[in-house]
Design a protein around this motif. Sequence first.
Motif, PDB file in Angstrom:
ATOM      1  N   ALA A  59       0.841  -1.196   0.000  1.00  7.77           N
ATOM      2  CA  ALA A  59       0.000   0.000   0.000  1.00  7.77           C
ATOM      3  C   ALA A  59       0.877   1.248   0.000  1.00  7.77           C
ATOM      4  O   ALA A  59       1.800   1.376   0.813  1.00  7.77           O
ATOM      5  CB  ALA A  59      -0.920  -0.008   1.220  1.00  7.77           C
ATOM      6  N   ALA A  60       0.580   2.149  -0.938  1.00  7.74           N
ATOM      7  CA  ALA A  60       1.451   3.320  -1.121  1.00  7.74           C
ATOM      8  C   ALA A  60       0.644   4.484  -1.675  1.00  7.74           C
ATOM      9  O   ALA A  60      -0.370   4.292  -2.362  1.00  7.74           O
ATOM     10  CB  ALA A  60       2.592   2.968  -2.083  1.00  7.74           C
ATOM     11  N   PRO A  61       1.085   5.715  -1.406  1.00  3.92           N
ATOM     12  CA  PRO A  61       0.367   6.895  -1.929  1.00  3.92           C
ATOM     13  C   PRO A  61       0.633   7.113  -3.410  1.00  3.92           C
ATOM     14  O   PRO A  61       1.628   6.621  -3.965  1.00  3.92           O
ATOM     15  CB  PRO A  61       0.951   8.053  -1.100  1.00  3.92           C
ATOM     16  CG  PRO A  61       2.295   7.577  -0.660  1.00  3.92           C
ATOM     17  CD  PRO A  61       2.196   6.084  -0.508  1.00  3.92           C
ATOM     18  N   LYS A  62      -0.268   7.891  -4.051  1.00  3.85           N
ATOM     19  CA  LYS A  62      -0.118   8.220  -5.462  1.00  3.85           C
ATOM     20  C   LYS A  62       0.886   9.349  -5.659  1.00  3.85           C
ATOM     21  O   LYS A  62       1.035  10.229  -4.810  1.00  3.85           O
ATOM     22  CB  LYS A  62      -1.457   8.635  -6.060  1.00  3.85           C
ATOM     23  CG  LYS A  62      -2.458   7.502  -6.200  1.00  3.85           C
ATOM     24  CD  LYS A  62      -3.737   7.989  -6.873  1.00  3.85           C
ATOM     25  CE  LYS A  62      -4.720   6.841  -7.087  1.00  3.85           C
ATOM     26  NZ  LYS A  62      -5.961   7.302  -7.759  1.00  3.85           N
ATOM     27  N   LEU A  63       1.568   9.299  -6.809  1.00  5.61           N
ATOM     28  CA  LEU A  63       2.421  10.414  -7.194  1.00  5.61           C
ATOM     29  C   LEU A  63       1.557  11.632  -7.506  1.00  5.61           C
ATOM     30  O   LEU A  63       0.496  11.517  -8.124  1.00  5.61           O
ATOM     31  CB  LEU A  63       3.246  10.052  -8.431  1.00  5.61           C
ATOM     32  CG  LEU A  63       4.493   9.187  -8.232  1.00  5.61           C
ATOM     33  CD1 LEU A  63       5.051   8.780  -9.594  1.00  5.61           C
ATOM     34  CD2 LEU A  63       5.556   9.932  -7.445  1.00  5.61           C
ATOM     35  N   VAL A  64       2.029  12.804  -7.110  1.00  4.62           N
ATOM     36  CA  VAL A  64       1.272  14.028  -7.359  1.00  4.62           C
ATOM     37  C   VAL A  64       1.250  14.354  -8.850  1.00  4.62           C
ATOM     38  O   VAL A  64       0.214  14.739  -9.402  1.00  4.62           O
ATOM     39  CB  VAL A  64       1.881  15.202  -6.560  1.00  4.62           C
ATOM     40  CG1 VAL A  64       1.189  16.515  -6.930  1.00  4.62           C
ATOM     41  CG2 VAL A  64       1.755  14.947  -5.062  1.00  4.62           C
TER      42      VAL A  64
END
Length: 394
Positions: A59-64
């Motif tokens: 689980a990881a955040p999206k690139l801006v």
Amino acid sequence: MRIVDVCAFYSPQGGGVRTYVERKWAAMTALGHEMIVLAPGERDEVVERAPGAILATIAAPKLVLDRRYRYFSDEAALHRALDRWQPDFVEASSPWSSASMVNRWQGAAPRSLVMHADPLASYAYRWFGRVAKRDTIDRGFSWFWRHLRQLDQGTNLVVSASAGLSRRLSAGGLAKIATIPMGVEPGVFSPLRRDSALRAELLAGCGLDERAMLLVGAGRLASEKRWPMVIRAVAEASQDRPIGLVIAGGGREETRVRRATRGLPNVRLLGRLEGRGEFARLLASGDALVHGCESETFCMAAAEARASGLPLIVPDAGGAYDQLLPGAGRAYRAGDMRSLAWAIRRFADHGFVRQHAVATEGARVRTMDEHFAELSRRYEALAGVAERPFLQAA
């Protein structure tokens, strides 16, 4: 052998990276290895694509800047995943923070850094190349060269896809470089896929008849690909010559690229082509590939075009230039629109049909399977392990 690829830029919606990874699963398992791709994702998940071919996501955040992609943000979670998979060999497929995370992992497995990206050429040289020489730019970005040297020190092998990139890495102080060029998907691209009816249809869409020259562009619509420059060069060259341009691809710069086509009926954006067979037919049906990016580490689009029997009009730097076949295309000064327009004119005036015949004769190129076989031999020698029972995904 169990190989884990810490692949920071894999995405189900991705282009070249997804193509590379999916072929890697097939090729490496055929060689008897278990191939686990560890990627940032929406959730923690393990999916077995085929026996020995596994996609494991953290689980990881999206690139801006590009919401299709995510990035590794939890180093402890990455290390726990590596501990779980107990790899015989670990790859880091990006020279950014994930490679440092891999180097800090305390496991005993040997590891490699695969230079799928060339950040200095993609950004720094492109941004500042008009006002400073590369040596000056390199000094200004000395922090990044220190970062690469630290990665080199912490790894067993740095894999480079082209001789030009290898020379630059060596000059920057890296010592463990191996030049292992990539390749194209076997059995997909061929001059035999040329379709004269498709060529006529594409030219008609550009307002031209079959006597005109059809240029094909392929790749992400991203700033480093320089599509507006390519479009302006085609517009200039076509003022006194019948030339059409079609571009296959999608991406975050679509609005800007589409704006560059305004008032140019001989330029068409085709969007992203889903089927590989459809894309291969497009390449084989053109008269030349035109490419604007000088920061490619290998340039899959140019290799696929060459395998399709297509001449190349490419910048004189980067991986695309490595694919240029003598007598089948032109090189131009990287980043220079007028030089590209000149190259297009010269290509048109020196018999593009004859050059296409030369390209067709030289269409045999290295395949991805050959690339992975060479990579496998290197990894086996470093790990000292050739065979090991497959783990179950669940």
